[in-house]
Design a protein around this motif. Structure first.
Motif, mmCIF file in Angstrom:
data_model
loop_
_atom_site.group_PDB
_atom_site.id
_atom_site.type_symbol
_atom_site.label_atom_id
_atom_site.label_comp_id
_atom_site.label_asym_id
_atom_site.label_seq_id
_atom_site.Cartn_x
_atom_site.Cartn_y
_atom_site.Cartn_z
ATOM 1 N N ARG A 77 0.691 -1.418 0.101
ATOM 2 C CA ARG A 77 0.271 0.056 -0.018
ATOM 3 C C ARG A 77 0.829 1.232 0.181
ATOM 4 O O ARG A 77 0.502 2.207 -0.995
ATOM 5 N N ASN A 78 2.061 1.534 0.827
ATOM 6 C CA ASN A 78 2.657 2.677 0.769
ATOM 7 C C ASN A 78 3.355 2.857 -0.713
ATOM 8 O O ASN A 78 3.340 3.918 -0.881
ATOM 9 N N ILE A 79 3.964 1.952 -0.973
ATOM 10 C CA ILE A 79 5.015 1.376 -2.174
ATOM 11 C C ILE A 79 3.945 2.497 -3.557
ATOM 12 O O ILE A 79 4.538 3.337 -3.944
ATOM 13 N N SER A 80 2.954 1.340 -3.002
ATOM 14 C CA SER A 80 1.948 1.983 -4.725
ATOM 15 C C SER A 80 1.249 3.541 -4.806
ATOM 16 O O SER A 80 1.745 4.466 -5.280
ATOM 17 N N ASN A 81 1.290 4.105 -2.763
ATOM 18 C CA ASN A 81 1.225 5.065 -3.073
ATOM 19 C C ASN A 81 2.684 6.250 -3.196
ATOM 20 O O ASN A 81 1.962 6.996 -3.210
ATOM 21 N N ALA A 85 0.062 -6.914 -11.307
ATOM 22 C CA ALA A 85 0.033 -5.364 -11.047
ATOM 23 C C ALA A 85 -0.484 -4.759 -9.734
ATOM 24 O O ALA A 85 0.462 -3.779 -9.455
ATOM 25 N N GLY A 86 -2.174 -5.810 -9.639
ATOM 26 C CA GLY A 86 -1.941 -4.941 -8.096
ATOM 27 C C GLY A 86 -2.452 -3.911 -8.265
ATOM 28 O O GLY A 86 -3.585 -2.936 -9.371
ATOM 29 N N SER A 87 -1.997 -3.122 -7.341
ATOM 30 C CA SER A 87 -2.276 -1.423 -6.903
ATOM 31 C C SER A 87 -1.688 0.007 -7.380
ATOM 32 O O SER A 87 -1.329 0.312 -7.263
ATOM 33 N N LEU A 88 -0.215 -1.016 -8.431
ATOM 34 C CA LEU A 88 0.323 0.168 -9.007
ATOM 35 C C LEU A 88 -1.139 1.165 -9.720
ATOM 36 O O LEU A 88 -1.831 0.296 -10.779
ATOM 37 N N ALA A 89 -0.317 2.395 -9.856
ATOM 38 C CA ALA A 89 -1.440 2.767 -10.666
ATOM 39 C C ALA A 89 -0.845 3.462 -11.751
ATOM 40 O O ALA A 89 0.462 2.833 -12.259
ATOM 41 N N VAL A 90 -1.969 3.460 -12.805
ATOM 42 C CA VAL A 90 -2.275 4.084 -14.443
ATOM 43 C C VAL A 90 -1.172 5.029 -14.793
ATOM 44 O O VAL A 90 -0.293 5.542 -15.672
#
Ligand SMILES: Nc1ncnc2c1ncn2[C@@H]1O[C@H](COP(=O)(O)OP(=O)(O)OP(=O)(O)O)[C@@H](O)[C@H]1O
Ligand SMILES: [Mg+2]
Lengths: 338, 500
Positions: A63-67, A186-191
C-alpha cells in the motif's frame, strides 16, 4: 607523392596502443566518474530506503509503496520536461500553472464533450502554453526566467477566469482509468505511474539518440557554436518548451484524475520541486549538463523524503528544510567532482 | 651559470587517468626567455599552470631563488610575482577592457567611489606602454576581436612588472605585426630581469626570441638546448621523435570552374566592395592584418552576418544565406577562428562536437545511427590523431591543440564544396600541421574549393594557389603563387600599395 617521411605506420601503431591502454577497466572507471552525479543520487536513494525500512514497518507494505509511486507522478513528469528545458540553458517557471490549466480543462470539459476529446484539449493547451514560452524565448530572444515568470502569472490568471471554483470530473471512467490501478498481477500499481515511467525511456531516447536531442544538449553548452554548425537553434529551443508544456499538462490531467477534483490553485509551487529534482540528478542550471536517469533519481529521492516524513507525521515545514539541505549537498558533491 | 631563479623538481600530475606530467625537472634563470615546446598534449600548459597556481601538482616542489615556495592557487603565484597569459582566455566578457586589466585593483576616490576616469587612463597607459594601440578601454571585452582580447590579456599580466611572466601560445592569435611588438616587449622585460616562459608551436618564432628551449614529450622532459646551438630539424626530432622533411605539400591541384563569386560585397563599417572568385580545386589564401575584415567577409558568405550590399554567386546562381543553416545546406563549411567562443561546445564530448554539423546526415527520421556516427567520428579522430582517442571524453579536458583538431574534424566531416578555414592550424603542433596541410591538399585535389584565412605568413605562402590581400576592409591586391613573396604581401597588407 608524399613529402613526409615515415608518418603513417608508427602513428597507427601508437594509436592502437593508446586505444588498448584505455581499455575496458579504464572505461568502466571513466564511466563511473562521468556519471558520479547519477550514482550519488542512487546512493542517497539507497540510504534513505535503508533508514526508512529499518525504522518503520509500514514502509515496505504494498500500500505504501504504490502510494509513493503514485505521489511522485506529477513531479516525475514535470521534472522530465524541466530537464529538457534546463539542458538548453533555460528554465520553465510556468509548469505549475500549466498543470492547473490542463487539470481544470480536463475535469471541466468532460461534462459537455467526450472524455477523450476533453483530455486531448487539455494536453493541447499545455502544448500551446509551451509554444508561447518557446516563441518568446527563441524567436524574440527574451530571457527564459522572465518569460516563464510572466506566463506563470498569466496562465494562472487564465485558469481562474475559466473557473474560480473547483471543477469535479463527471465522467466516472476518468477517475476509474487514469486515477485507478492497473489491477491483475500488477495489483495496486497506479496507471499514472505506468504512464510516467514509460515517458522516461522515451525522453532518454529523444535526448541521446536523435539529432534533435543532441542539438538540445549542445545548445546549452554553446549556442553560438551550434548555430554556426548550421543547426536551427530556435526550433530546438521551441521544441524544448513544448515538451515541458506537454509533460506538465499530462501531470495536470493525471493529478485531476487521482484527486477527483481540480482546484484552480492546483500545482502552485511545483516548479521548485521539478527544478530541484533535475538539479539533484546532475542538471546544471544555465545548461551544459544533466541526465534522464539522474533526474529520475532526483524525483525518487524527493518523493521518498516526503513519504518518509509523512510516515512519521513530520510537519511539511521540516520537509522543506530537509529538501533544501539535500539540494545543496547534491550541488556540492558535483562541485567536488570537477 | 648563475643560480636559477626558478626550479621545478620532480613535478608530476595526472588528470583522471591521463598522466600529463611525470617527474619533470625544469629550471630557468632570471632575465632569460625560455621557450617550452612539444606536441599537442605534451604537458606544456599543465607545467606552466602548476607554476601559476591554476592547476595543483600531484607531487614535486617549486623553488624560487633556491628557496622552496608553496604555490597552491593563482593568488599565491601573484604574491610571488608570477603572472600568466593562458592559452584559453580568462577575461570577463561583459566587463570593460579597463575593468579586466585592473581587476581587483580599480582606483577609488577619497570618498570610496570607483574613480572611472583614473581607471580608464591607467588601463590606456598600460596598453600603450607595452605598445598596443587602438583599443578603446571602455568597450566590453566581448566586443573585441580575438587578437585584441589577447592584448588585453597580456596587458593584464603586466600591470606590475612580474618576476616570471608565462605566455602560453600568445602568438597563436596575433598577426605578424603584433607578434613583432610582443617581441619588443619581451626584450624590454628581459632587461628588467624578468624570466619569460614562452610556449609556441611556431619554431621560427621560438628561435627568434628564446635564449633556451626546453622540449617536453608525453609528459616528460626530453632536454633543454641553447637556441643558438640548435636548429629546427633537431628540435622537431626531439619533439616528435622523427624528422619531417617537407612541411608544405609540393603538389598543386588544377583549378576547375568557378564555384563561388563575390561581387562588390559590402557590410557597413566593416568591409567594402570586396570582389573575388574561388574555383574548384583551388586554395585561395586570404592574408591581412588583424582587423582587415577577413573573418567578417567569411561570416557573410556563411550567413552568420548579413552584407549590406553586393552579391554572392554560388555555382553561378545568386546566393544569399540568411542563416548558417542555409550555407551548410548549400555545401559551405566554415571553420571559425575562435574555437572557444563559437567553435566548440566545451561541455559536450568529442563525439558530439565532431558530429554536430553532420547530425542530419547521420540520422534517419531524426534518429541517430550510433554505428554510423561512431564510424565517421572515429575515422576523423584517427586521421587527425586526436588524443586521447576517446569519443566520450569532454572537449573541455583536451589540450588546446587537440581542441582545435576537433573543430577541424567537425568541418571535414561535412563534405562541403566550399570550405572556409579561418586560422585552421592555430595552436596545432608541427607534425599535425603537416597532416592538416596534406588533408587540405587532398581535399583540393578532390575538387573542394578552399578559402584559407591565415595570419601566418609561411602557411599562406606554402599552401595558397593564389593569395588575396585585404587591408582595412578592402581587397588590396591579388598575387599568383609565383608572384607571392613575404615582402610583397606584407607591404600590401600594411601600406596598401604594391611596393614589391
Ligand atoms: N582538465 C583536464 N582534464 C583531463 N585531462 C586534461 C585536462 N587538461 C589537460 N588534460 C590532459 O593532459 C595532457 C597534457 O595537456 P596540456 O594541456 O598540458 O598539453 P599542451 O602541451 O599544453 O598541449 P597543446 O599544445 O595542445 O596546448 C593531455 O593529454 C590532456 O588531454
Ligand atoms: Mg597548451
Amino acid at each position: 607523392m608524399r613529402n613526409v617521411t615515415q608518418t603513417s605506420p608508427s602513428r597507427v601503431a601508437s594509436l592502437k596502443e593508446r586505444l588498448r591502454a584505455g581499455g575496458s577497466s579504464r572505461r568502466l572507471y571513466e564511466t563511473l566518474r562521468h556519471h558520479w552525479a547519477d550514482y550519488g543520487v542512487i546512493v542517497a536513494f539507497i540510504v534513505l530506503v535503508i533508514i526508512t525500512a529499518s525504522t518503520s514497518d509500514v514502509f515496505f507494505t504494498e500500500r505504501n509503496i504504490s502510494n509513493l509511486l503514485r505521489q511522485i507522478v506529477p513531479n516525475g513528469l514535470i521534472s522530465l520536461g524541466m530537464l529538457v528545458v534546463i539542458l538548453t540553458g533555460g528554465i520553465d517557471l510556468s509548469v505549475g500553472s500549466i498543470v492547473a490549466l490542463a487539470g481544470i480543462l480536463s475535469a471541466g470539459l468532460q461534462d459537455d464533450i467526450p472524455l477523450a476529446l476533453a483530455i486531448l484539449i487539455a494536453l493541447a493547451a499545455g502544448v500551446v502554453a509551451g509554444a508561447v514560452n518557446g516563441v518568446l524565448i527563441a524567436r524574440f530572444k527574451l530571457a527564459p526566467f522572465i518569460v516563464t515568470l510572466a506566463t506563470l502569472g498569466a496562465i494562472r490568471g487564465l485558469v481562474y477566469v475559466y473557473s474560480d471554483t473547483p471543477q469535479s470530473p463527471t465522467n466516472p471512467a476518468f477517475r476509474r482509468i487514469l486515477g485507478g490501478s492497473v489491477g491483475g498481477i500488477a495489483g495496486s500499481l497506479a496507471v499514472a505511474t505506468v504512464i510516467m515511467v514509460i515517458c522516461y525511456p522515451i525522453i532518454w531516447f529523444f535526448l541521446n539518440r536523435t539529432s534533435a536531442g543532441r542539438a538540445i544538449f549542445a545548445i546549452g553548452g554553446n549556442e553560438e557554436a551550434v548555430r554556426l554548425a548550421g543547426i536551427n537553434v530556435e526550433r530546438h529551443i521551441l521544441a524544448a518548451y513544448i515538451i515541458s508544456g506537454l509533460c506538465s499538462a499530462m501531470a495536470g490531467v493525471l493529478l485531476a484524475a487521482r484527486l477527483g477534483i481540480a482546484q484552480p490553485s492546483l500545482g502552485s509551487g511545483y516548479e521548485l520541486d521539478a527544478i530541484a529534482a533535475a538539479v539533484i540528478g546532475g542538471a546544471i542550471l544555465g545548461g551544459g549538463g544533466g541526465s534522464v536517469p539522474g533526474t529520475f533519481g532526483g524525483v525518487l529521492v524527493l518523493g521518498l523524503i516526503n513519504n518518509l516524513l509523512n510516515l512519521y507525521n513530520v510537519q511539511s515545514y521540516y520537509q522543506q528544510i530537509l529538501k533544501g539541505v539535500i539540494i545543496v549537498f547534491a550541488v556540492l558533491a558535483r562541485r567536488k567532482q570537477q | 651559470m648563475t643560480e636559477p631563479l626558478l626550479q621545478m623538481r620532480q613535478i608530476s600530475k595526472s588528470y583522471e587517468g591521463t598522466r600529463a606530467l611525470r617527474g619533470v625537472d625544469f629550471s630557468a634563470v632570471a632575465g632569460e626567455v625560455h621557450a617550452i615546446v612539444g606536441e599537442n598534449g605534451a604537458g606544456k600548459s599543465t607545467l606552466v599552470k602548476i607554476l601559476s597556481g591554476a592547476v595543483r601538482r600531484d607531487s614535486g616542489e617549486i623553488l624560487l631563488d633556491g628557496r622552496p615556495v608553496e604555490i597552491n592557487s593563482p593568488f599565491d603565484a601573484h604574491h610571488q610575482g608570477i603572472r600568466a597569459v593562458y592559452q584559453e582566455f580568462s577575461l570577463v566578457p561583459h566587463l570593460s577592457v579597463t575593468e579586466n586589466i585592473l581587476m581587483g585593483q580599480m582606483p577609488v576616490t577619497r570618498g570610496g567611489w570607483l574613480d572611472w576616469n583614473a581607471a580608464h587612463r591607467r588601463a590606456q597607459a598600460v596598453l600603450e606602454e607595452i605598445g598596443f594601440y587602438g583599443i578603446n578601454v571602455r568597450t566590453p571585452v566581448s566586443r573585441l576581436s580575438v587578437p585584441h582580447q589577447q592584448m588585453v590579456e597580456i596587458a593584464k599580466a603586466l600591470l606590475a612588472t612580474p618576476r616570471i611572466l608565462i605566455l602560453d601560445e600568445p602568438s597563436a592569435v596575433l598577426s605578424q605585426e603584433e607578434v613583432t611588438r610582443l617581441f619588443h616587449l619581451i626584450i624590454r622585460l628581459k632587461q628588467q630581469s624578468t624570466l619569460v616562459l614562452y610556449i609556441s608551436h611556431r619554431l621560427e618564432e621560438v628561435f627568434e626570441v628564446a635564449d633556451r628551449i626546453t622540449v617536453l614529450k608525453d609528459g616528460e622532459l626530453v632536454g633543454t638546448v641553447r637556441s643558438e646551438e640548435s636548429n629546427q630539424t633537431q628540435l622537431i626530432r626531439m619533439m616528435v621523435g622523427r624528422t619531417l622533411e617537407e612541411i608544405y605539400p609540393q603538389r598543386r591541384s588544377q583549378a576547375g570552374e568557378e564555384v563561388l563569386r563575390v561581387h562588390q560585397l559590402s557590410r557597413d563599417g566593416v568591409f567594402e566592395n570586396v570582389s573575388f572568385s574561388l574555383k574548384r580545386g583551388e586554395v585561395l589564401g586570404m592574408f591581412g592584418l588583424v582587423g582587415s575584415g577577413r573573418t567578417q567577409v567569411a561570416r557573410c558568405l556563411f550567413g552568420a552576418d548579413q552584407p549590406t550590399s553586393g552579391q554572392i554567386f554560388l555555382h553561378g546562381q545568386p546566393f544569399r544565406p540568411k542563416t548558417p543553416r542555409d550555407a551548410v545546406e548549400a555545401g559551405i563549411a566554415f571553420l571559425t577562428e575562435d574555437r572557444k567562443r563559437n567553435g566548440l561546445v566545451m561541455t559536450c564530448s568529442i563525439r558530439d562536437n565532431i558530429s554536430l554539423a553532420s547530425l542530419s546526415r547521420m540520422s534517419r527520421w531524426g534518429v541517430l545511427s550510433r554505428r554510423q556516427q561512431d564510424q565517421q567520428v572515429l575515422a576523423k579522430v584517427r586521421e587527425l590523431d586526436i588524443r586521447p582517442p576517446q569519443l566520450q571524453r569532454l572537449v573541455r579536458q583536451l589540450s588546446g591543440g587537440n581542441q582545435q583538431k576537433v573543430v577541424l574534424a567537425k568541418w571535414l566531416l561535412v563534405r562541403a564544396d566550399v570550405l572556409i578555414l579561418d586560422e585552421p592550424t592555430r595552436g596545432v603542433d608541427v607534425a599535425t600541421k603537416v597532416e592538416i596541410y596534406q588533408i587540405i591538399r587532398d581535399l583540393a585535389e578532390r575538387g573542394v574549393a578552399i578559402l584559407l584565412i591565415s595570419s601566418e605568413m609561411p602557411e599562406i605562402l606554402g599552401m595558397s594557389d593564389r593569395v588575396l590581400v585585404m587591408r582595412e576592409g578592402h581587397v588590396a591586391g591579388e598575387f599568383s603563387q609565383e608572384q607571392a613573396t613575404e615582402e610583397g604581401l606584407l607591404a600590401l597588407a600594411a601600406v596598401g600599395s604594391q611596393v614589391a
